[in-house]
Every structure is written in structure tokens, then in C-alpha cells.
Design a protein around this motif. Structure first.
Motif, PDB file in Angstrom:
ATOM      1  N   MET A  41       0.843  -1.193   0.000  1.00 12.35           N
ATOM      2  CA  MET A  41       0.000   0.000   0.000  1.00 12.35           C
ATOM      3  C   MET A  41       0.881   1.246   0.000  1.00 12.35           C
ATOM      4  N   ASN A  42       0.534   2.254  -0.789  1.00 16.49           N
ATOM      5  CA  ASN A  42       1.280   3.491  -0.824  1.00 16.49           C
ATOM      6  C   ASN A  42       1.105   4.262   0.478  1.00 16.49           C
ATOM      7  N   PHE A  43       2.144   5.003   0.853  1.00 21.91           N
ATOM      8  CA  PHE A  43       2.106   5.798   2.066  1.00 21.91           C
ATOM      9  C   PHE A  43       1.102   6.939   1.921  1.00 21.91           C
ATOM     10  N   GLN A  44       0.311   7.172   2.952  1.00 23.14           N
ATOM     11  CA  GLN A  44      -0.628   8.283   2.978  1.00 23.14           C
ATOM     12  C   GLN A  44      -0.286   9.190   4.154  1.00 23.14           C
ATOM     13  N   PRO A  45       0.018  10.451   3.905  1.00 23.49           N
ATOM     14  CA  PRO A  45       0.311  11.365   5.015  1.00 23.49           C
ATOM     15  C   PRO A  45      -0.865  11.472   5.983  1.00 23.49           C
ATOM     16  N   VAL A  46      -0.551  11.715   7.231  1.00 22.52           N
ATOM     17  CA  VAL A  46      -1.581  11.911   8.248  1.00 22.52           C
ATOM     18  C   VAL A  46      -1.930  13.395   8.287  1.00 22.52           C
ATOM     19  N   LEU A  47      -3.171  13.718   7.914  1.00 26.56           N
ATOM     20  CA  LEU A  47      -3.631  15.107   7.862  1.00 26.56           C
ATOM     21  C   LEU A  47      -5.008  15.200   8.515  1.00 26.56           C
ATOM     22  N   PRO A  48      -5.056  15.297   9.840  1.00 25.00           N
ATOM     23  CA  PRO A  48      -6.351  15.284  10.523  1.00 25.00           C
ATOM     24  C   PRO A  48      -7.133  16.585  10.391  1.00 25.00           C
ATOM     25  N   LEU A  49      -6.450  17.668   9.981  1.00 24.20           N
ATOM     26  CA  LEU A  49      -7.098  18.969   9.889  1.00 24.20           C
ATOM     27  C   LEU A  49      -6.802  19.606   8.540  1.00 24.20           C
ATOM     28  N   ALA A  50      -7.662  20.546   8.133  1.00 25.74           N
ATOM     29  CA  ALA A  50      -7.426  21.340   6.934  1.00 25.74           C
ATOM     30  C   ALA A  50      -7.008  22.746   7.357  1.00 25.74           C
ATOM     31  N   GLY A  51      -6.710  23.587   6.377  1.00 26.89           N
ATOM     32  CA  GLY A  51      -6.418  24.972   6.660  1.00 26.89           C
ATOM     33  C   GLY A  51      -5.157  25.173   7.489  1.00 26.89           C
ATOM     34  N   TYR A  52      -5.097  26.295   8.199  1.00 29.67           N
ATOM     35  CA  TYR A  52      -3.892  26.629   8.950  1.00 29.67           C
ATOM     36  C   TYR A  52      -3.656  25.658  10.114  1.00 29.67           C
ATOM     37  N   GLY A  53      -4.728  25.146  10.704  1.00 26.80           N
ATOM     38  CA  GLY A  53      -4.571  24.140  11.750  1.00 26.80           C
ATOM     39  C   GLY A  53      -3.892  22.888  11.212  1.00 26.80           C
ATOM     40  N   GLY A  54      -4.278  22.483  10.002  1.00 26.24           N
ATOM     41  CA  GLY A  54      -3.638  21.340   9.363  1.00 26.24           C
ATOM     42  C   GLY A  54      -2.176  21.603   9.073  1.00 26.24           C
ATOM     43  N   TRP A  55      -1.878  22.847   8.681  1.00 25.89           N
ATOM     44  CA  TRP A  55      -0.487  23.214   8.405  1.00 25.89           C
ATOM     45  C   TRP A  55       0.372  23.115   9.664  1.00 25.89           C
ATOM     46  N   ARG A  56      -0.150  23.600  10.773  1.00 25.95           N
ATOM     47  CA  ARG A  56       0.607  23.544  12.020  1.00 25.95           C
ATOM     48  C   ARG A  56       0.869  22.099  12.441  1.00 25.95           C
ATOM     49  N   PHE A  57      -0.141  21.237  12.279  1.00 24.89           N
ATOM     50  CA  PHE A  57       0.058  19.818  12.603  1.00 24.89           C
ATOM     51  C   PHE A  57       1.109  19.210  11.677  1.00 24.89           C
ATOM     52  N   LEU A  58       1.027  19.528  10.395  1.00 25.65           N
ATOM     53  CA  LEU A  58       1.964  18.971   9.427  1.00 25.65           C
ATOM     54  C   LEU A  58       3.389  19.409   9.735  1.00 25.65           C
ATOM     55  N   GLN A  59       3.572  20.656  10.126  1.00 27.59           N
ATOM     56  CA  GLN A  59       4.902  21.137  10.469  1.00 27.59           C
ATOM     57  C   GLN A  59       5.480  20.391  11.668  1.00 27.59           C
ATOM     58  N   ARG A  60       4.629  20.087  12.638  1.00 27.45           N
ATOM     59  CA  ARG A  60       5.110  19.380  13.834  1.00 27.45           C
ATOM     60  C   ARG A  60       5.519  17.940  13.527  1.00 27.45           C
ATOM     61  N   THR A  61       4.900  17.336  12.543  1.00 26.38           N
ATOM     62  CA  THR A  61       5.143  15.912  12.245  1.00 26.38           C
ATOM     63  C   THR A  61       5.899  15.708  10.935  1.00 26.38           C
ATOM     64  N   LEU A  62       6.336  16.790  10.324  1.00 29.35           N
ATOM     65  CA  LEU A  62       6.880  16.715   8.962  1.00 29.35           C
ATOM     66  C   LEU A  62       8.096  15.803   8.858  1.00 29.35           C
ATOM     67  N   GLU A  63       9.040  15.949   9.759  1.00 21.80           N
ATOM     68  CA  GLU A  63      10.279  15.174   9.670  1.00 21.80           C
ATOM     69  C   GLU A  63      10.005  13.673   9.721  1.00 21.80           C
ATOM     70  N   SER A  64       9.181  13.245  10.670  1.00 22.50           N
ATOM     71  CA  SER A  64       8.907  11.812  10.805  1.00 22.50           C
ATOM     72  C   SER A  64       8.065  11.300   9.644  1.00 22.50           C
ATOM     73  N   GLN A  65       7.114  12.108   9.173  1.00 19.38           N
ATOM     74  CA  GLN A  65       6.280  11.670   8.050  1.00 19.38           C
ATOM     75  C   GLN A  65       7.097  11.566   6.761  1.00 19.38           C
ATOM     76  N   GLN A  66       7.987  12.514   6.538  1.00 20.50           N
ATOM     77  CA  GLN A  66       8.821  12.462   5.333  1.00 20.50           C
ATOM     78  C   GLN A  66       9.768  11.266   5.368  1.00 20.50           C
ATOM     79  N   ALA A  67      10.310  10.966   6.537  1.00 18.34           N
ATOM     80  CA  ALA A  67      11.213   9.822   6.661  1.00 18.34           C
ATOM     81  C   ALA A  67      10.479   8.520   6.371  1.00 18.34           C
ATOM     82  N   THR A  68       9.260   8.395   6.881  1.00 20.65           N
ATOM     83  CA  THR A  68       8.463   7.197   6.618  1.00 20.65           C
ATOM     84  C   THR A  68       8.129   7.094   5.135  1.00 20.65           C
ATOM     85  N   PHE A  69       7.799   8.218   4.537  1.00 16.36           N
ATOM     86  CA  PHE A  69       7.483   8.255   3.109  1.00 16.36           C
ATOM     87  C   PHE A  69       8.685   7.813   2.275  1.00 16.36           C
ATOM     88  N   ALA A  70       9.862   8.327   2.601  1.00 15.96           N
ATOM     89  CA  ALA A  70      11.076   8.006   1.833  1.00 15.96           C
ATOM     90  C   ALA A  70      11.422   6.522   1.899  1.00 15.96           C
TER      91      ALA A  70
END
Length: 267
Positions: free
Chosen positions: A1-30
Motif C-alpha cells: 500500500m502506498n504511504f498516505q500522510p496523516v492530515l487530521p485537519l485542513a487549513g492553517y490548523g492542518g499546516w501547524r500539525f503537518l509542520q510538527r510531524t513533517l520530519e517523521s512523516q517524510q522519513a516514513t514516506f522516503a
């Protein structure tokens, strides 16, 4: 199965969550199977590529090469891509120089496969540099499958970095922004400019971008927009205005549907 990023929120709230988890999510994706297979093959074989024809003939390598510059949709345009690469960037008559989308010029310059150029494909660090770009762009693409606004926000940092890394003037950098569709979309929306300005004379567009940047950031220097605080402000404005525009469009559509239903309702 292809990796799917975890994005529980949209908009600026989603951006803040993504920034907090970006490093670990990108590593898993790679490390996901499709991405790792593509990057391993690129790392192993790219050094042998010496011409534009060599690259377009190898679909697997071409997929990574194009994906590193956000040009994935051109994977089947082999003649066009070969021409972009083979004509290089040394002349104003080269195809990449004549295209409004400046990502093609960056792509051609990075690979150095133009006539009379020395290929850069075997240079130390080349494969890893392209792989890093590919992983970053493909993670953005995976995010975009769920939320295109967050994909655009992610793209901004890399896009502005590429533009500022050149030696051109500030005006040339603004023209590069206007010629990079993903970066332009974010900055245009963040500055509150209507998409219709794209129909204006290019110099008038330039003036409008600069004027609005000065009003918003106190400067029209593109290099200043790469400051983390300025980028965060750009992204916040982009996401808030984009979300507001989408909400307005939805509301207007609902109103129009209600009016139509009332019109068609029997008396």
C-alpha cells in the motif's frame, strides 16, 4: 500500500500539525517501497546518463528526474522533454528559456545535458541532490492527494529557495515567481491579488506584486520572503484566504441552488 500522510485537519490548523510531524512523516514516506525502489534505481544508474536521449529512453530514471522538479505530468512528453534538455539553458533561443514555466529551465540547467555542455549526472552528490528533491516533491504530491492547499504551502519553501539561489536581480526573481505556477498561486493568493491579473501586461503584473508585497511585508525584496517568519506569514495568509474563498464559493453555490429550486417549484 502506498504511504498516505496523516492530515487530521485542513487549513492553517492542518499546516501547524503537518509542520510538527513533517520530519517523521517524510522519513516514513522516503522508506516506503515504491519511493525507495525508484530512488535506489536512480542512484545506481544516473551516472551512466550522458545525453538527453539517454534520459528520456529510461522511463524509471525520467520519472525521478521530472518528479524532482514537479514536472511529473510530462512523463509521456518524451520529445518535448528531450528538446528542453538538449537545447540547454545557454541561449535565449533555447526552449527552456522561452517557456513561461521556469521549472523547465531549472530542470535543464541541473542535468547539463545540452549540446556542448558537460553532463552533471556523474558529478559527486548529484544523485543524492536529485533524490532529496524527488522525495520532497513526491511527499508534497502525496499531501496534495488529500489537501492541495497544504501541498502548495509545502512547495513554497523549496520554490522560493530555488528562485533566490540564482544570481538574477530582484525584478528577475519576481518574474521567476510569476513563471512558477505553484509558487505564484501561493503568493498571489497570500497577497490578496485576483487570478485575473494574469491577463494584464507582464510589467503591470510585476508592479502589482511588488506594491502588494511592500504593503504586506514592508519590502518587495524576494530574498526577504525566504525569512522563516515571512514564509510563515505568507502561508498563513494563503491558507486563510484560500479557505475563505472556498467557503464563499460553496455558500454562493448553495444560494444559487436554493433560488433555482424555488423558481422550479410549482406555484
Amino acid at each position: 500500500m502506498n504511504f498516505q500522510p496523516v492530515l487530521p485537519l485542513a487549513g492553517y490548523g492542518g499546516w501547524r500539525f503537518l509542520q510538527r510531524t513533517l520530519e517523521s512523516q517524510q522519513a516514513t514516506f522516503a522508506e516506503s517501497a515504491p519511493v525507495k525502489r525508484a530512488t535506489d534505481q536512480f542512484r545506481e544508474r544516473i551516472g551512466a546518463i550522458q545525453t538527453a536521449d539517454d534520459l528520456v529512453a529510461d522511463r524509471q530514471l525520467l520519472q525521478v528526474a521530472l518528479g524532482a522538479f514537479g514536472l511529473d505530468d510530462d512523463i509521456n512528453n518524451r520529445f518535448f522533454i528531450a528538446k528542453v534538455l538538449s537545447e540547454g539553458t545557454g541561449s535565449n533561443a533555447a526552449l527552456s528559456a522561452r517557456l513561461a514555466d521556469k521549472r523547465y529551465a531549472a530542470f535543464s540547467a541541473e542535468f547539463g545535458l545540452g549540446e556542448g555542455q558537460t553532463p552533471r549526472t556523474a558529478l559527486p552528490g548529484f544523485a543524492e541532490r536529485i533524490i532529496n528533491r524527488y522525495e520532497s516533491r513526491q511527499f508534497e504530491r502525496a499531501v496534495g492527494d488529500q489537501d492541495n492547499d497544504l501541498r502548495s504551502a509545502l512547495n513554497l519553501t523549496n520554490g522560493l529557495r530555488d528562485i533566490v539561489s540564482g544570481s538574477g536581480s530582484n525584478t528577475a526573481r519576481w518574474f521567476s515567481i510569476m513563471g512558477d505556477p505553484p509558487v505564484r498561486a501561493v503568493i498571489e493568493t497570500a497577497l490578496g491579488l485576483p487570478a485575473s491579473i494574469g491577463r494584464l501586461d507582464i510589467d503591470r503584473q510585476l508592479d502589482m506584486f511588488k506594491d502588494r508585497a511592500r504593503a504586506t511585508f514592508g519590502t518587495d525584496a524576494v530574498a526577504d520572503l525566504t525569512d522563516p517568519a515571512s514564509q510563515e506569514k505568507l502561508i498563513r495568509l494563503f491558507l486563510i484566504r484560500s479557505e475563505a474563498s472556498a467557503s464563499a464559493a460553496t455558500s454562493n453555490g448553495a444560494i444559487a441552488l436554493t433560488l433555482l429550486q424555488n423558481t422550479l417549484r410549482p406555484a
